[in-house]
Each structure stands twice: as C-alpha cells, then as structure tokens.
Design a protein around this motif. Structure first.
Motif, PDB file in Angstrom:
ATOM      1  N   VAL A  41     -17.271  -8.761   4.163  1.00 58.96           N
ATOM      2  CA  VAL A  41     -15.656  -9.930   3.548  1.00 58.96           C
ATOM      3  C   VAL A  41     -15.914  -9.256   2.794  1.00 58.96           C
ATOM      4  O   VAL A  41     -17.091  -9.351   1.997  1.00 58.96           O
ATOM      5  CB  VAL A  41     -16.817 -11.038   3.959  1.00 58.96           C
ATOM      6  N   VAL A  42     -14.258  -9.421   2.080  1.00 56.93           N
ATOM      7  CA  VAL A  42     -14.107  -8.905   0.481  1.00 56.93           C
ATOM      8  C   VAL A  42     -13.497 -10.047  -0.227  1.00 56.93           C
ATOM      9  O   VAL A  42     -12.904 -11.308   0.107  1.00 56.93           O
ATOM     10  CB  VAL A  42     -12.519  -8.172   0.613  1.00 56.93           C
ATOM     11  N   PRO A  43     -14.946 -10.575  -1.336  1.00 55.74           N
ATOM     12  CA  PRO A  43     -14.402 -11.584  -1.963  1.00 55.74           C
ATOM     13  C   PRO A  43     -13.064 -11.483  -2.777  1.00 55.74           C
ATOM     14  O   PRO A  43     -12.270 -10.463  -2.821  1.00 55.74           O
ATOM     15  CB  PRO A  43     -15.743 -11.373  -2.737  1.00 55.74           C
ATOM     16  N   GLU A  44     -12.623 -12.767  -2.985  1.00 57.32           N
ATOM     17  CA  GLU A  44     -11.305 -13.418  -3.405  1.00 57.32           C
ATOM     18  C   GLU A  44     -10.766 -12.438  -4.852  1.00 57.32           C
ATOM     19  O   GLU A  44      -9.741 -11.777  -4.916  1.00 57.32           O
ATOM     20  CB  GLU A  44     -11.316 -14.522  -3.753  1.00 57.32           C
ATOM     21  N   PRO A  45     -11.440 -12.673  -5.739  1.00 57.61           N
ATOM     22  CA  PRO A  45     -11.129 -11.587  -6.892  1.00 57.61           C
ATOM     23  C   PRO A  45     -11.029  -9.905  -6.336  1.00 57.61           C
ATOM     24  O   PRO A  45      -9.642  -9.339  -6.929  1.00 57.61           O
ATOM     25  CB  PRO A  45     -12.605 -11.494  -8.394  1.00 57.61           C
ATOM     26  N   GLY A  46     -11.853  -9.614  -5.598  1.00 57.50           N
ATOM     27  CA  GLY A  46     -11.682  -8.122  -4.881  1.00 57.50           C
ATOM     28  C   GLY A  46     -10.224  -7.747  -4.377  1.00 57.50           C
ATOM     29  O   GLY A  46      -9.250  -7.558  -4.117  1.00 57.50           O
ATOM     30  N   ARG A  47     -10.053  -9.129  -3.586  1.00 55.99           N
ATOM     31  CA  ARG A  47      -8.911  -9.323  -2.340  1.00 55.99           C
ATOM     32  C   ARG A  47      -7.506  -9.439  -3.701  1.00 55.99           C
ATOM     33  O   ARG A  47      -6.545  -8.279  -3.716  1.00 55.99           O
ATOM     34  CB  ARG A  47      -8.476 -10.191  -1.866  1.00 55.99           C
ATOM     35  N   ALA A  48      -7.695  -9.806  -4.749  1.00 54.96           N
ATOM     36  CA  ALA A  48      -6.486  -9.988  -5.429  1.00 54.96           C
ATOM     37  C   ALA A  48      -5.835  -8.647  -6.097  1.00 54.96           C
ATOM     38  O   ALA A  48      -4.956  -8.569  -6.385  1.00 54.96           O
ATOM     39  CB  ALA A  48      -6.593 -10.818  -7.043  1.00 54.96           C
ATOM     40  N   VAL A  49      -7.794  -7.688  -6.555  1.00 65.40           N
ATOM     41  CA  VAL A  49      -7.072  -6.790  -6.848  1.00 65.40           C
ATOM     42  C   VAL A  49      -6.807  -5.668  -6.695  1.00 65.40           C
ATOM     43  O   VAL A  49      -5.307  -5.173  -6.579  1.00 65.40           O
ATOM     44  CB  VAL A  49      -8.546  -6.326  -8.229  1.00 65.40           C
ATOM     45  N   LEU A  50      -6.733  -5.805  -5.192  1.00 62.53           N
ATOM     46  CA  LEU A  50      -6.331  -4.621  -3.699  1.00 62.53           C
ATOM     47  C   LEU A  50      -4.845  -5.247  -4.476  1.00 62.53           C
ATOM     48  O   LEU A  50      -4.287  -4.507  -4.056  1.00 62.53           O
ATOM     49  CB  LEU A  50      -7.374  -5.258  -2.564  1.00 62.53           C
ATOM     50  N   LEU A  51      -4.867  -6.580  -3.830  1.00 58.40           N
ATOM     51  CA  LEU A  51      -3.079  -6.830  -3.295  1.00 58.40           C
ATOM     52  C   LEU A  51      -2.452  -6.396  -4.954  1.00 58.40           C
ATOM     53  O   LEU A  51      -1.290  -5.648  -4.725  1.00 58.40           O
ATOM     54  CB  LEU A  51      -3.196  -8.021  -3.933  1.00 58.40           C
ATOM     55  N   PHE A  52      -2.985  -6.617  -6.551  1.00 58.64           N
ATOM     56  CA  PHE A  52      -2.409  -6.397  -6.848  1.00 58.64           C
ATOM     57  C   PHE A  52      -1.627  -4.128  -6.655  1.00 58.64           C
ATOM     58  O   PHE A  52      -0.408  -4.151  -7.191  1.00 58.64           O
ATOM     59  CB  PHE A  52      -2.027  -6.859  -7.749  1.00 58.64           C
ATOM     60  N   ALA A  53      -2.687  -3.846  -6.288  1.00 56.71           N
ATOM     61  CA  ALA A  53      -2.551  -2.321  -6.878  1.00 56.71           C
ATOM     62  C   ALA A  53      -1.880  -1.631  -6.214  1.00 56.71           C
ATOM     63  O   ALA A  53      -1.085  -0.945  -6.110  1.00 56.71           O
ATOM     64  CB  ALA A  53      -4.135  -1.618  -6.529  1.00 56.71           C
ATOM     65  N   GLY A  54      -1.706  -2.194  -4.500  1.00 54.74           N
ATOM     66  CA  GLY A  54      -1.179  -1.605  -3.562  1.00 54.74           C
ATOM     67  C   GLY A  54       0.136  -2.628  -4.284  1.00 54.74           C
ATOM     68  O   GLY A  54       1.588  -1.941  -3.902  1.00 54.74           O
ATOM     69  N   ILE A  55       0.923  -3.737  -4.529  1.00 48.28           N
ATOM     70  CA  ILE A  55       2.125  -4.332  -4.645  1.00 48.28           C
ATOM     71  C   ILE A  55       2.667  -2.901  -6.403  1.00 48.28           C
ATOM     72  O   ILE A  55       3.971  -3.077  -6.184  1.00 48.28           O
ATOM     73  CB  ILE A  55       1.952  -5.254  -5.034  1.00 48.28           C
ATOM     74  N   MET A  56       2.173  -2.440  -7.148  1.00 49.44           N
ATOM     75  CA  MET A  56       1.990  -2.037  -8.245  1.00 49.44           C
ATOM     76  C   MET A  56       2.413  -0.830  -7.540  1.00 49.44           C
ATOM     77  O   MET A  56       3.115   0.017  -7.704  1.00 49.44           O
ATOM     78  CB  MET A  56       1.210  -1.499  -8.975  1.00 49.44           C
ATOM     79  N   ALA A  57       1.231  -0.384  -6.664  1.00 50.79           N
ATOM     80  CA  ALA A  57       1.818   1.601  -6.311  1.00 50.79           C
ATOM     81  C   ALA A  57       3.210   1.350  -5.818  1.00 50.79           C
ATOM     82  O   ALA A  57       4.005   2.043  -4.981  1.00 50.79           O
ATOM     83  CB  ALA A  57       0.869   1.763  -5.351  1.00 50.79           C
ATOM     84  N   MET A  58       3.745   0.591  -4.628  1.00 50.30           N
ATOM     85  CA  MET A  58       5.099   0.789  -4.446  1.00 50.30           C
ATOM     86  C   MET A  58       5.739   0.460  -4.690  1.00 50.30           C
ATOM     87  O   MET A  58       6.656   0.988  -4.879  1.00 50.30           O
ATOM     88  CB  MET A  58       4.840  -1.082  -3.491  1.00 50.30           C
ATOM     89  N   ALA A  59       5.598  -1.112  -6.011  1.00 50.47           N
ATOM     90  CA  ALA A  59       6.664  -0.720  -7.344  1.00 50.47           C
ATOM     91  C   ALA A  59       7.159   0.085  -7.443  1.00 50.47           C
ATOM     92  O   ALA A  59       8.214   0.903  -8.066  1.00 50.47           O
ATOM     93  CB  ALA A  59       6.324  -1.993  -7.980  1.00 50.47           C
ATOM     94  N   PHE A  60       6.165   0.718  -7.839  1.00 48.20           N
ATOM     95  CA  PHE A  60       6.294   2.212  -9.216  1.00 48.20           C
ATOM     96  C   PHE A  60       6.769   3.709  -7.990  1.00 48.20           C
ATOM     97  O   PHE A  60       7.492   4.090  -8.346  1.00 48.20           O
ATOM     98  CB  PHE A  60       4.649   2.711  -8.924  1.00 48.20           C
TER      99      PHE A  60
END
Length: 73
Positions: A41-60
């Motif tokens: 299970v991925v903890p909530e802060p880790g999920r937030a970081v992964l989501l942020f990194a994914g959105i930033m990669a897509m946006a870039f």
C-alpha cells in the motif's frame, strides 16, 4: 513570459494537490483478488507526490509538443 510560466506550473501543482486530498480516493470501491497480499500500500503523501510528478510530466510534455507545433506552423 516568465510570469506566465510560473503561473502555469503553479496552477498544475494546485490541481495535483487538490486531486490527491485524503478521502477523494475513498469514494471508489473495488475488490482485490485473493492473491493480492504481496501488493504494498502506498501512503497518502507518497500518492500525492506520484500524482504530482505524473501531472507535471504530462504538462511538460504537452507544453513542449504545443510549442513545437506552433513553431512549425
């Protein structure tokens, strides 16, 4: 142009953080298979970081593709 880029990245970050709020993912219910005990299970802060990194990669990537397309036109 610098202020526009900063605003763009800031808004992408706000969207990512807003989407990763605790409790948002709790609304979807699903059943895991019986042999899913090895899944960590991925903890909530880790999920937030992964989501942020994914959105930033897509946006870039989207922004880069858009700029290349506009320059070619």
């Amino acid at each position: 142009m610098l202020a526009r880029s900063i605003t763009y990245w800031f808004l992408c970050g706000v969207i990512a953080v807003g989407a990763a709020k605790a409790g948002v993912a709790d609304t979807a219910t699903f059943m895991l298979p019986a042999n899913a005990s090895a899944i960590q299970v991925v903890p909530e802060p880790g999920r937030a970081v992964l989501l942020f990194a994914g959105i930033m990669a897509m946006a870039f990537t989207y922004r880069r593709a858009w700029l290349n397309w506009k320059r070619a036109s």
